[in-house]
Scaffold this motif. Structure first.
Motif, PDB file in Angstrom:
ATOM      1  N   ASP A 109      21.231  -1.691  12.117  1.00 53.52           N
ATOM      2  CA  ASP A 109      22.636  -1.367  11.854  1.00 53.52           C
ATOM      3  C   ASP A 109      23.181  -0.439  12.926  1.00 53.52           C
ATOM      4  O   ASP A 109      22.428   0.267  13.599  1.00 53.52           O
ATOM      5  N   ASP A 110      24.500  -0.439  13.062  1.00 51.37           N
ATOM      6  CA  ASP A 110      25.153   0.495  13.965  1.00 51.37           C
ATOM      7  C   ASP A 110      25.342   1.844  13.277  1.00 51.37           C
ATOM      8  O   ASP A 110      24.990   2.889  13.809  1.00 51.37           O
ATOM      9  N   LEU A 111      25.962   1.824  12.111  1.00 49.32           N
ATOM     10  CA  LEU A 111      26.265   3.031  11.344  1.00 49.32           C
ATOM     11  C   LEU A 111      26.163   2.698   9.865  1.00 49.32           C
ATOM     12  O   LEU A 111      25.965   1.545   9.484  1.00 49.32           O
ATOM     13  N   GLY A 112      26.296   3.735   9.025  1.00 46.89           N
ATOM     14  CA  GLY A 112      26.424   3.485   7.599  1.00 46.89           C
ATOM     15  C   GLY A 112      25.288   3.977   6.738  1.00 46.89           C
ATOM     16  O   GLY A 112      25.411   3.998   5.514  1.00 46.89           O
ATOM     17  N   LEU A 279      32.686  16.993  12.505  1.00 48.30           N
ATOM     18  CA  LEU A 279      32.507  15.577  12.807  1.00 48.30           C
ATOM     19  C   LEU A 279      33.789  14.778  12.615  1.00 48.30           C
ATOM     20  O   LEU A 279      33.776  13.548  12.732  1.00 48.30           O
ATOM     21  N   SER A 280      34.882  15.443  12.317  1.00 52.26           N
ATOM     22  CA  SER A 280      36.072  14.778  11.786  1.00 52.26           C
ATOM     23  C   SER A 280      36.644  13.711  12.701  1.00 52.26           C
ATOM     24  O   SER A 280      37.094  12.658  12.236  1.00 52.26           O
ATOM     25  N   ASN A 281      36.655  13.965  13.988  1.00 51.46           N
ATOM     26  CA  ASN A 281      37.334  13.048  14.898  1.00 51.46           C
ATOM     27  C   ASN A 281      36.392  12.524  15.979  1.00 51.46           C
ATOM     28  O   ASN A 281      36.802  12.276  17.112  1.00 51.46           O
ATOM     29  N   VAL A 282      35.112  12.372  15.611  1.00 47.92           N
ATOM     30  CA  VAL A 282      34.160  11.759  16.529  1.00 47.92           C
ATOM     31  C   VAL A 282      34.488  10.274  16.644  1.00 47.92           C
ATOM     32  O   VAL A 282      34.585   9.570  15.631  1.00 47.92           O
ATOM     33  N   LEU A 285      33.310   7.060  14.275  1.00 47.91           N
ATOM     34  CA  LEU A 285      32.680   7.519  13.038  1.00 47.91           C
ATOM     35  C   LEU A 285      33.705   7.486  11.912  1.00 47.91           C
ATOM     36  O   LEU A 285      34.724   8.172  11.956  1.00 47.91           O
ATOM     37  N   SER A 286      33.439   6.687  10.884  1.00 45.23           N
ATOM     38  CA  SER A 286      34.379   6.570   9.775  1.00 45.23           C
ATOM     39  C   SER A 286      33.802   7.048   8.460  1.00 45.23           C
ATOM     40  O   SER A 286      34.512   7.093   7.456  1.00 45.23           O
ATOM     41  N   LEU A 287      32.511   7.422   8.441  1.00 39.94           N
ATOM     42  CA  LEU A 287      31.893   7.863   7.205  1.00 39.94           C
ATOM     43  C   LEU A 287      30.657   8.672   7.537  1.00 39.94           C
ATOM     44  O   LEU A 287      29.897   8.322   8.444  1.00 39.94           O
TER      45      LEU A 287
END
Length: 619
Positions: A109-112, A279-282, A285-287
């Motif tokens: 996976d990429d992220l999550g 980490l808000s505006n990396v 990154l959405s989660l």
């Protein structure tokens, strides 16, 4: 070692949570529950090389390591060198024995499925040198048992084949910490497909953290002692200065605690004591798994300083924190008083009320014997033995007064009804409140009639039947007090729909630690410094409020976010906006708290906000 039942309560009850309502796999950075502390005690004693945490349910079976972002306090290059191979060995054994396939987030996976927070056992174990894996089986029947058995057998075979090299790299984790060596990046051949978070994964450790033991550096001596004992319980080395010293122009006395960061478990020490990252505006990154921010000093009410460059200070190791030493000033006084600046002070207050001792609470600052005492000060009778007991049993600083201030109000034991969660329950129990949890069905049956205060976390007004709404409306009209917490705005909407508050609000996305400015003389902010920190989780801030409502606390007017995940917080409009409002009529008090003061039992310092809100109904 095999821990057959991590959650014995849940096994008996058929629930994920224990009998206190806690998901134990979210408790490892807080350690509020005895089951968690028992596991931590084993981890610190054994420093296991591999930790496999057997879970359900994900299809196909999930075997960690995780996707980015990875917490920067891990020595991730040493971990992933073996964790990925071990996961693939588990996958192969699973397929060979059962025919079931698996997924490995780091590889697939990429992220999550990140390993950012240290609240999970497999992540927390990594700070003790373990190659930690959470395994999520697909099945709830014997096939799930077979799948876990096969995966564990694959891990054991892999360890048998690689044990010398694996333990060498485990020792290297501790050696780097002890020698203050730099972290190393993940080797290029092991980088995941999604590799843009490398800059987040390397930590620059300070030389030390400095924790003063007592006032005037701290609101009370209780919080730093609690933090030091927590560090020691987790295997972190703590020392005390044998001499005074000066850091950044501040003079610290002998006895100040220091956590030197050249120690084997520096990663754990830093993850406990650091303020965390924003980490808000990396990009991309959405989660991020919650909590995406934690900080024991900030959320437990401890002032600590950071020593960037090592200083030559004589220190000695400590095995436990010095217990707060209470005192009594003025033995022949007309009354005595103590400040509401610690959990111990709230516990003492509730204990005295339960014993029928006459107590008063200051509703505004006052001066007595030349000492300035703030709003919320608790006044007890002129009984020297009682004052001595408060000092010795609770470690409180007790001050003599000429008498009870004219503006103080008589305190009474409040009957509290609660619609909350495990965090609210934990906080009220720790503070010593006598309360009852009530359901919507009970409220619909008119159960609220027997209470003085209703503390609500997330009950919606529309969840009550017409009969329940009528009973609640009558109770409010008779003077019932309301305390609403900000989770998802439900308890705020409850107050609006019930007609007891006229407010509007904005809400957060994600979770974070924020800077908060308290109104020093406000009765709900009693015992808090002018500048503090709070935790937000699906929380709210207020955009409009009735003229009769008082602001007890507001988000800092500048860069209020300290760490965590709140996308676009800079343009949210939350800067400087209230996060605690309250209003009083002749017979009723309404308090609305926008942040999450009891999140999973972690932000201990803000537990006292609940006490102030409950006591405030007496004013």
């Amino acid at each position: 070692l095999v821990n057959v039942v991590q959650n014995p309560d849940g096994r008996v009850m058929g629930t994920r949570s224990n009998a206190n309502g806690f998901d134990l796999n979210n408790d490892f950075i807080t350690q509020s529950q005895p089951e968690t502390r028992a596991t931590v005690r084993v981890l610190t004693e054994w420093n296991p090389m591999v930790v496999l945490d057997l879970h359900g349910f994900v299809n196909p079976m999930l075997i960690e390591p995780c996707t980015p972002p990875h917490n920067p306090n891990y020595e991730y290059d040493l971990y992933i060198r073996w964790a990925l191979g071990e996961a693939e060995a588990m996958e192969a054994e699973l397929l060979a024995r059962t025919g079931f396939s698996a997924q490995i987030p780091y590889r697939d996976d990429d992220l999550g499925w990140d390993d950012w927070p240290p609240s999970y056992v497999s992540m927390f174990a990594m700070y003790h040198g373990a190659y930690g894996h959470t395994l999520e089986t697909s099945y709830r029947d014997d096939r799930g048992v077979d799948a876990h058995y096969a995966a564990v057998w694959g891990a054991l075979k892999y360890v048998a084949q690689n044990r010398e090299a694996m333990i060498r790299d485990q020792i290297e984790i501790f050696r780097r910490g002890h020698l203050d060596l730099l972290q190393q990046p993940i080797p290029p051949e092991l980088l995941p497909v999604w590799d843009q978070y490398q800059d987040l994964m390397l930590q620059e450790f300070p030389a030390a953290y400095v924790i003063p033991a007592d006032t005037p550096f701290q609101m009370s001596a209780h919080q730093p002692a609690r933090l030091v004992d927590f560090l020691l319980f987790n295997g972190v080395e703590v020392e005390q200065a044998s001499q005074p010293f000066t850091l950044d122009g501040v003079d610290y006395p002998r006895g100040t605690y220091l956590v030197w960061m050249n120690q084997p478990k520096r990663g754990l020490a830093n993850t406990i004591l650091d303020q965390g990252l924003d980490l808000s505006n990396v990009p991309g990154l959405s989660l991020v798994s919650s909590p995406s921010a934690w900080s024991h000093p900030l959320l437990w009410g401890v002032n600590r300083a950071v020593m960037g460059e090592k200083m030559e200070i004589k220190t000695r190791p400590v095995s436990r924190a010095s217990a707060p030493q209470g005192s009594v000033e003025g033995r022949n006084a007309g009354a005595y008083a103590y400040l509401p600046t610690s959990i111990a002070a709230i516990q003492a207050t509730n204990d005295l009320l339960a014993r029928g001792i006459t107590l008063h609470r200051a509703v505004e600052p006052f001066t007595d014997f030349g000492r300035n005492l703030g709003t919320g000060t608790v006044i007890v009778p002129d009984d020297p033995a009682l004052a001595s007991g408060l000092a010795s049993q609770y470690g409180l600083e007790v001050y003599g007064l000429h008498g009870v201030p004219a503006e103080a109000v008589l305190m009474q034991r409040q009957r509290v009804a609660v619609y909350g969660d495990e965090g609210v329950d934990h906080a009220l129990r720790l503070l010593g409140f006598d309360y009852d949890e009530v359901s919507a069905a009970e409220l619909n049956a008119g159960a609220i009639a027997g209470y003085d205060v209703f503390l609500n976390r997330d009950l919606r007004w529309m969840s009550l039947s017409p009969a329940g709404q009528a009973a609640m409306t009558a109770w409010f009209a008779a003077g019932g007090d309301y305390v609403g917490l900000g989770y998802s705005g439900r308890a705020i909407d409850f107050a609006k729909d019930a007609g007891i508050a006229n407010v509007d609000y904005g809400d957060t996305v994600g979770n974070a630690i924020v800077r908060v400015d308290y109104a020093p003389d406000d009765s709900v902010a009693a015992g808090f410094p002018a500048e503090g920190y709070e935790f937000v989780y699906h929380s709210v801030w207020f955009t409009d409020w009735a003229p009769d409502m008082e602001v007890a606390a507001a988000l800092d007017g500048g860069d209020f976010l300290v760490s965590g995940y709140w996308p676009n917080w800079q343009i949210s409009g939350a800067n400087g906006m209230p996060v605690i409002l309250h209003a009083a009529s002749d017979s009723q008090d309404v308090t609305l708290i926008g942040f999450d003061p009891t999140f999973r039992g972690h932000p201990e310092d803000s537990f006292r906000i609940l006490a102030n809100a409950i006591y405030n109904g007496l004013d």
